[in-house]
Write a protein that holds these residues in place. Structure first.
Motif, PDB file in Angstrom:
ATOM      1  N   THR A 180       9.068  51.034  85.337  1.00 56.00           N
ATOM      2  CA  THR A 180       8.307  49.884  84.883  1.00 56.00           C
ATOM      3  C   THR A 180       7.689  50.145  83.523  1.00 56.00           C
ATOM      4  O   THR A 180       7.771  51.240  82.967  1.00 56.00           O
ATOM      5  N   ASP A 181       7.059  49.137  82.977  1.00 56.75           N
ATOM      6  CA  ASP A 181       6.373  49.247  81.688  1.00 56.75           C
ATOM      7  C   ASP A 181       5.273  50.315  81.778  1.00 56.75           C
ATOM      8  O   ASP A 181       4.481  50.311  82.720  1.00 56.75           O
ATOM      9  N   PRO A 182       5.195  51.245  80.813  1.00 51.51           N
ATOM     10  CA  PRO A 182       4.214  52.336  80.900  1.00 51.51           C
ATOM     11  C   PRO A 182       2.774  51.844  81.021  1.00 51.51           C
ATOM     12  O   PRO A 182       1.973  52.438  81.752  1.00 51.51           O
ATOM     13  N   THR A 183       2.450  50.765  80.321  1.00 46.07           N
ATOM     14  CA  THR A 183       1.085  50.240  80.405  1.00 46.07           C
ATOM     15  C   THR A 183       0.777  49.755  81.808  1.00 46.07           C
ATOM     16  O   THR A 183      -0.312  49.997  82.346  1.00 46.07           O
ATOM     17  N   ARG A 184       1.743  49.083  82.443  1.00 50.09           N
ATOM     18  CA  ARG A 184       1.528  48.595  83.800  1.00 50.09           C
ATOM     19  C   ARG A 184       1.373  49.754  84.772  1.00 50.09           C
ATOM     20  O   ARG A 184       0.565  49.692  85.710  1.00 50.09           O
ATOM     21  N   LEU A 185       2.126  50.818  84.558  1.00 49.62           N
ATOM     22  CA  LEU A 185       2.024  51.999  85.418  1.00 49.62           C
ATOM     23  C   LEU A 185       0.626  52.598  85.339  1.00 49.62           C
ATOM     24  O   LEU A 185       0.022  52.952  86.355  1.00 49.62           O
ATOM     25  N   ILE A 186       0.093  52.689  84.140  1.00 48.90           N
ATOM     26  CA  ILE A 186      -1.264  53.222  83.958  1.00 48.90           C
ATOM     27  C   ILE A 186      -2.290  52.263  84.547  1.00 48.90           C
ATOM     28  O   ILE A 186      -3.227  52.668  85.240  1.00 48.90           O
ATOM     29  N   ASN A 187      -2.103  50.976  84.280  1.00 48.67           N
ATOM     30  CA  ASN A 187      -3.053  49.974  84.768  1.00 48.67           C
ATOM     31  C   ASN A 187      -3.176  49.980  86.285  1.00 48.67           C
ATOM     32  O   ASN A 187      -4.266  49.744  86.827  1.00 48.67           O
ATOM     33  N   HIS A 188      -2.056  50.190  86.987  1.00 47.10           N
ATOM     34  CA  HIS A 188      -2.152  50.107  88.453  1.00 47.10           C
ATOM     35  C   HIS A 188      -2.431  51.463  89.096  1.00 47.10           C
ATOM     36  O   HIS A 188      -2.328  51.624  90.315  1.00 47.10           O
ATOM     37  N   LEU A 189      -2.824  52.423  88.272  1.00 42.29           N
ATOM     38  CA  LEU A 189      -3.348  53.701  88.761  1.00 42.29           C
ATOM     39  C   LEU A 189      -2.373  54.465  89.642  1.00 42.29           C
ATOM     40  O   LEU A 189      -2.781  55.190  90.553  1.00 42.29           O
ATOM     41  N   TRP A 190      -1.073  54.268  89.375  1.00 42.19           N
ATOM     42  CA  TRP A 190      -0.021  55.084  89.982  1.00 42.19           C
ATOM     43  C   TRP A 190      -0.012  55.014  91.513  1.00 42.19           C
ATOM     44  O   TRP A 190       0.413  55.939  92.194  1.00 42.19           O
TER      45      TRP A 190
END
Length: 274
Positions: free
Chosen positions: A185-195
């Motif tokens: 997925t998009d790296p920003t989304r991965l960070i935003n959803h706290l993995w």
């Protein structure tokens, strides 16, 4: 009991789990199950945005698990995502009251407070619990936040009801699948959803526990795995990506960023069945 959204990934897991536990399940969805999945014996083709049809489909049921809806804001217009989810959840709650169904389980989302689909998510502390304020800014997350408030509204008028809103997070068959999906997925989304992620079987067990509750009112519960999809130390992830966010407890190993102790306390739920 009835399960809306029964043909989806979570819905199929819930229907199968309830059936295997000996419950009589009425499966409700706009579409039949995909991928050659066996169609449940009691399957009703219903759009949850059609209130009279949903009301009629719930006749004779003792409990409702409402999972139907659009699962992200990424592939349909904002108004379609928001309106489908908000109308569907209100119809489900209203149809339940009209059929004297006192026990309802709703699929909410961790994103009710904002997260994966924000431009930059905002967190006030880690680990995140159910008391964290919302900073949602997309139509999907907003719709889930509204759904929780619809449940509050419902129990004020019907205080005998038990309604549980389960905040699911990245539901997948297993951690490996969740990790593969997250890394694609998009790296920003991965960070935003706290993995984070949650297994489908764990979702099914939570729904089964929620419809067996003996308390009255509405409760919001987080359902997230106790670990992340990352092999990186969670403390390092927090320092690298969220240095401004205070820690209420130490994040050791690849421990998750969400506090799910409320689900354990109220439902006896744990992600890994014991």
């Amino acid at each position: 009991m009835a399960v809306t959204g029964a043909s989806g990934a979570v819905g199929s897991a819930v229907v199968n789990g309830l059936a295997h536990s000996g419950h009589s399940v009425r499966a409700i969805d706009r579409h039949p199950p995909r991928d050659n999945t066996e169609i449940p014996d009691d399957f009703r083709t219903v759009d949850v945005c059609d209130h009279p049809a949903l009301r009629d489909a719930l006749k004779g049921c003792q409990a409702l698990v409402h999972l139907a809806g659009i699962a992200s804001p990424l592939h349909q217009h904002a108004t379609t995502v928001h309106n489908t989810n908000v109308v569907g959840s209100y119809n489900a709650l209203t149809a339940a009251t009209e059929n004297d169904i006192a026990t309802v389980c709703l699929a909410s989302s961790i994103n009710a407070i904002g997260g994966a689909f924000s431009r930059r998510a905002r967190y006030d502390y880690f680990p995140v619990d159910e008391q964290h304020p919302t900073y949602n800014e997309d139509p999907y997350s907003l719709s889930k936040w509204i759904g929780e408030h619809q449940a509050d509204n419902t129990v004020r008028r019907h205080p005998h009801m038990s309604i549980t809103s389960l905040r699911l997070h990245g539901a997948n068959p297993d951690r490996r699948t969740a990790a593969n999906q997250a890394h694609a997925t998009d790296p920003t989304r991965l960070i935003n959803h706290l993995w984070g992620y949650v297994r489908l079987d764990a979702c099914a067990r939570a729904c089964a526990l929620a419809i067996e509750t003996d308390w009255h009112g509405h409760e919001v519960l987080q359902l997230v795995a106790p670990d992340t999809v990352m092999d990186t130390d969670s403390g390092d992830l927090a320092r690298r990506h969220w240095p401004e966010v205070p820690l209420r407890q130490t994040l050791t190993g690849n421990s998750g960023f969400y506090d799910c102790t409320k689900a354990r306390r109220l439902l006896g739920w744990t992600h890994d069945e014991r």
